[in-house]
Design an enzyme around this catalytic site. Structure first.
Site, mmCIF file in Angstrom:
data_model
loop_
_atom_site.group_PDB
_atom_site.id
_atom_site.type_symbol
_atom_site.label_atom_id
_atom_site.label_comp_id
_atom_site.label_asym_id
_atom_site.label_seq_id
_atom_site.Cartn_x
_atom_site.Cartn_y
_atom_site.Cartn_z
ATOM 1 N N HIS A 8 0.852 -1.193 0.000
ATOM 2 C CA HIS A 8 0.000 0.000 0.000
ATOM 3 C C HIS A 8 0.880 1.233 0.000
ATOM 4 O O HIS A 8 1.938 1.232 0.630
ATOM 5 C CB HIS A 8 -0.909 -0.001 1.240
ATOM 6 C CG HIS A 8 -2.068 0.904 1.100
ATOM 7 N ND1 HIS A 8 -1.993 2.247 1.397
ATOM 8 C CD2 HIS A 8 -3.329 0.679 0.636
ATOM 9 C CE1 HIS A 8 -3.169 2.790 1.153
ATOM 10 N NE2 HIS A 8 -3.998 1.876 0.674
ATOM 11 N N ASP B 184 -7.903 -5.682 0.176
ATOM 12 C CA ASP B 184 -8.352 -6.535 -0.928
ATOM 13 C C ASP B 184 -7.934 -7.985 -0.783
ATOM 14 O O ASP B 184 -8.400 -8.839 -1.527
ATOM 15 C CB ASP B 184 -7.815 -5.984 -2.246
ATOM 16 C CG ASP B 184 -8.473 -4.671 -2.592
ATOM 17 O OD1 ASP B 184 -9.682 -4.559 -2.350
ATOM 18 O OD2 ASP B 184 -7.788 -3.765 -3.082
#
Ligand code: ACO
Length: 405
Positions: A282, A340
């Site tokens: 991320h 996710d």
């Protein structure tokens, strides 16, 4: 923090920052992320508390208006949203123009943009009343549009919304009921889906939110700005990662399952392979994404409810996470599971087909996009977004007649 606007006014200097690695594009009071600690707050409230104690519409109220609703406010907000769940019947004809095998995100990009052609009383982005009604319409109609897109691709009739159901329950109804058979909404699955919506509702200045802000800064209508966000979210480095993560798990499963993780990780580490561990890493979190933890928990609950405790894909995901988190490549780069990684497994267990995952992300993120758009337009100092560039092309030259080129 350096205020570059002042520096630019004084010296003409501007910064070069591809990918906006270190440039804040706005001031915002909506969402706070501490990437090192792995902390996420909506309007000051920890995501864990919101996901445990609130539902999605309460979260929408919080993001839009700055405060969690009391019971009375919640009732009237819920009523307002449910009053707008239907879409104009003409939208069906627009939908019919798509190929049946179109990707749901291709359909959603079109449908959301098309709303501006139907609701002329909410297209003036500079009018707060227009923005408010556009916000309610978008939150209310996104589930209807996603479900319509799904029903269209499988050739079933659309199911009209049932306003006595919860936001998530109604979505499940529109997705899975048919005119021949009602869908019995399981409270565990309904709550899991509601939680997915909460966890995806906002995430400060990510790519799609920045797209919505930039698009809206030109004064375009709110539906067009949100359609731009949908288009941006589609990419596999952003919202498309949940679909990509599940497909990755399927591929490893097909290749032999847990025993093949080592080989897969080797491939990921090979810089020439272009293979990434989807659902990992991320831009902001350099620690465990708190949403991933909640999603893993939700995954357990949903699989338990469905009697799928030994789901091989969930086991594979857990094993993959464990191996990656002990591997020097991932440790040194601070790569952890993001939201996710597990959300695909939950959605698949609920019965949602893989190509629809990103559309569900878009449904949930719509409130965040609108809250961010409102915050920007509501600021009297807002300006059209206009990044600068470093020009590296040809110096000035003269056009030659075509015979001489
Ligand atoms: N698998 C393997 N290596 C990775 C991964 C990954 N998932 N993510 C980052 N890396 C590596 C990069 O190759 C790079 O290595 P290097 O220093 O040797 O060149 C290093 O880690 C830093 O990564 P960047 O790409 O510079 O990080 P950036 O902040 O630009 O990218 C992103 C973040 C796009 C999320 C990236 O981690 C990624 O592609 N992850 C997979 C896709 C994904 O899960 N996206 C969902 C994000 S969350 C969301 O949108 C809801």
């Amino acid at each position: 923090v350096i205020d570059i606007r002042k520096l630019y006014a004084q010296t003409g200097m501007f910064t070069y920052d591809p990918g906006f690695m270190s440039t804040a594009s706005c001031e915002s009071a909506i969402t706070y992320i501490d990437g090192d600690k792995g902390e996420l707050l909506y309007r000051g409230y920890p995501i864990e508390q919101l996901a445990t104690n609130c539902d999605f519409l309460e979260t929408c109220h919080l993001l839009l208006y700055g405060e969690l609703p009391n019971q009375e406010q919640k009732n009237s907000f819920t009523k307002l949203v449910t009053n707008h769940t239907m879409v104009n019947e003409q939208m069906q004809f627009f939908l019919r123009g798509f190929r049946r095998d179109a990707h749901p995100m291709a359909i959603m990009t079109g449908l959301v943009g098309a709303l501006s052609a139907f609701y002329h009383d909410s297209t003036d982005i500079n009018n707060p009343k227009h923005r408010e009604i556009a916000a309610i319409r978008l939150i209310a109609k996104m589930p209807t549009l996603v479900a319509m897109a799904y029903k269209y691709t499988i050739g079933q009739p659309y199911m009209y919304p049932k306003n006595e159901l919860s936001y998530a329950g109604n979505f499940l109804h529109m997705m899975f009921a048919t005119p021949c058979e009602p869908y019995k909404v399981s409270p565990v699955l309904e709550r899991a889906l509601d939680r997915i919506f909460i966890l995806h509702a906002d995430h400060e200045q990510n790519a799609s939110t920045s797209t919505v802000r930039l698009c809206g800064s030109s004064g375009t209508n709110p539906f067009a700005a949100i359609a731009a966000g949908v288009a941006c979210l589609w990419g596999p480095a952003h919202g498309g990662a949940n679909e990509a993560a599940l497909n990755m798990l399927y591929d490893i499963q097909k290749a032999g399952g847990v025993d093949k993780i080592g080989e897969f990780i080797k491939q990921v580490k090979d810089k020439n392979s272009n293979v990434k561990l989807m659902g990992f890493g991320h831009r902001v979190y350099k620690n465990y994404d708190p949403r991933a933890k909640l999603m893993q928990e939700t995954c357990r609950e949903v699989l338990g409810e469905l009697g799928l405790e030994n789901d091989p894909l969930f086991k594979l995901a857990m094993a993959l996470e464990k191996i990656a988190l002990e591997d020097e490549y991932f440790v040194s780069r601070k790569l952890y599971p993001n939201v996710d990684f597990y959300s695909g497994i939950v959605q698949r267990a609920i019965g949602i087909p893989v190509p629809l995952f990103t559309a569900i992300f878009a449904l949930a993120r719509t409130v965040g996009w609108i809250a961010q758009l409102n915050e920007m337009i509501g600021d009297p100092e807002y300006k059209i977004g206009r990044p600068r560039q470093l020009f590296e092309g040809s110096p000035k030259r003269d056009v030659q007649p075509i015979a001489k080129r």
